[in-house]
Design an enzyme around this catalytic site. Structure first.
Site, mmCIF file in Angstrom:
data_model
loop_
_atom_site.group_PDB
_atom_site.id
_atom_site.type_symbol
_atom_site.label_atom_id
_atom_site.label_comp_id
_atom_site.label_asym_id
_atom_site.label_seq_id
_atom_site.Cartn_x
_atom_site.Cartn_y
_atom_site.Cartn_z
ATOM 1 N N HIS A 70 16.934 103.441 55.326
ATOM 2 C CA HIS A 70 17.755 102.228 55.386
ATOM 3 C C HIS A 70 18.378 102.044 56.773
ATOM 4 O O HIS A 70 18.546 100.922 57.243
ATOM 5 C CB HIS A 70 18.875 102.273 54.346
ATOM 6 C CG HIS A 70 18.393 102.048 52.937
ATOM 7 N ND1 HIS A 70 17.573 102.932 52.292
ATOM 8 C CD2 HIS A 70 18.605 101.023 52.077
ATOM 9 C CE1 HIS A 70 17.309 102.474 51.079
ATOM 10 N NE2 HIS A 70 17.919 101.313 50.925
ATOM 11 N N LYS B 157 18.193 82.796 57.289
ATOM 12 C CA LYS B 157 16.891 82.444 56.693
ATOM 13 C C LYS B 157 16.069 83.731 56.564
ATOM 14 O O LYS B 157 15.157 84.003 57.350
ATOM 15 C CB LYS B 157 16.181 81.363 57.528
ATOM 16 C CG LYS B 157 15.141 80.609 56.729
ATOM 17 C CD LYS B 157 14.814 79.276 57.336
ATOM 18 C CE LYS B 157 13.628 78.581 56.685
ATOM 19 N NZ LYS B 157 13.752 78.315 55.247
ATOM 20 N N GLU C 249 22.727 74.198 46.700
ATOM 21 C CA GLU C 249 21.440 73.772 47.274
ATOM 22 C C GLU C 249 20.349 74.075 46.258
ATOM 23 O O GLU C 249 20.604 74.683 45.216
ATOM 24 C CB GLU C 249 21.167 74.487 48.604
ATOM 25 C CG GLU C 249 21.048 75.991 48.506
ATOM 26 C CD GLU C 249 20.683 76.660 49.840
ATOM 27 O OE1 GLU C 249 20.149 75.992 50.733
ATOM 28 O OE2 GLU C 249 20.932 77.881 49.967
#
Ligand code: PDD
Length: 290
Positions: free
Chosen positions: A104, A149, A181
């Protein structure tokens, strides 16, 4: 079968030859961001706005942009020239790169993976805009950084699957009573002769189409405001639209099985979509990179 040319880490090559390591953090962790950029008449549409959002997404995940703006422009333009269609959708993705092991912790000094491809912009089935689409409202189970995004879209994928199960084309995501949205689109509603969209926040993607709609509303005197939209407001809306680079401005004419307004795309949608199409035509004909 055609084998389109794609861009991967500095090379233009056939899609069938493009390879990414299974140790890529984009694959292992969804440690990656992306953009979808339309090209009309092979002209990249709102390229600067998309690249600014890419910069913001990369900064938010602690990455530097591996390419300068000119380098992006050059590579993406070249991709549009490889695609046989005039109107295209350009997908680009930047992952953190290939780590030595699955961990990670963000490794230092690895090269990002940069991928891009151009595909034909597939218009919705005939009649889709004329009839509008059905949508459902769904609990927003995504994380709290939806302004990035990111390619990690499992919640969006599941939301879309549930919409499809219920005979709808899109899910409108609701958090704490507020409609934010769509699973892959921004939300607008018209009520009392006012165009309303939720304000930008970490809970939604700052859509490039959304911004252009507001810019056109400003220029052409369509009254608009940014305000919270409660899920209950949607039921009483005169019009609902969902916007994205690939769907443009899509009217929603059924919500949760009930008609929106009179069940047909409304006059505000007619006007805005005409303005939007005119803007695209202008771009296609005259202004590269509008
Ligand atoms: N998605 N909100 C979400 C969650 C999205 O995924 C998108 C677009 C939008 C609209 O943004 P824009 O107007 O910049 O396209 C809003 C793209 C098209 C996709 O994931 O394919």
């Amino acid at each position: 079968m055609t084998d389109p040319i794609v861009y991967l880490n500095g090379d233009f090559l056939p899609l069938s030859e493009a390879r990414v390591s299974v140790m890529d953090r984009g694959f292992l962790f969804g440690d990656a961001v992306y953009e979808v950029i339309p090209a009309y008449g092979r002209r990249l549409f709102r390229l600067d706005e998309h690249l600014t959002r890419l910069d913001n997404s990369l900064r938010a995940i602690r990455m530097e942009n591996p390419l300068s703006r000119d380098a992006w422009r050059d590579r993406l333009q070249r991709l549009t020239e490889c695609c046989p269609d005039d109107d295209q959708s350009i997908y680009l993705q930047v992952t953190r790169g290939v780590g030595a092991r699955r961990d990670h912790a963000i490794p230092s000094g690895i090269e990002p993976t940069v991928f891009a491809m151009a595909t034909a912009m597939t218009p919705p089935a005939p009649g889709t805009y004329a009839d509008g689409i059905a949508a459902i409202t769904l609990d927003d189970i995504r994380w709290k950084l939806c302004n990035i995004k990111a390619t990690t879209l499992l919640a969006n994928v599941l939301a879309r699957a549930q919409a499809s199960d219920e005979g709808a084309a899109e899910a409108i995501l609701v958090r704490d009573g507020k409609a934010l949205e769509g699973a892959a689109s921004n939300l607008f509603m018209v009520a009392n002769e006012l165009l309303i969209t939720p304000p930008k926040s970490p809970l939604l993607l700052p859509g490039i189409t959304r911004d252009l709609v507001l810019e056109l509303a400003d220029t052409h005197g369509v009254p608009w405001c940014e305000a919270e939209i409660h899920a209950s407001d949607l039921a009483a809306a005169d019009e609902i639209w969902l916007t994205s680079s690939t769907k443009e401005i899509m009217p929603v004419t059924r919500l949760n099985g009930e008609p929106v307004g009179n069940g047909r795309p409304g006059p505000y949608w007619e006007r805005m979509t005409a303005l939007y199409r005119a803007f695209i035509t202008h771009t296609r004909e005259e202004h590269p990179d509008a």
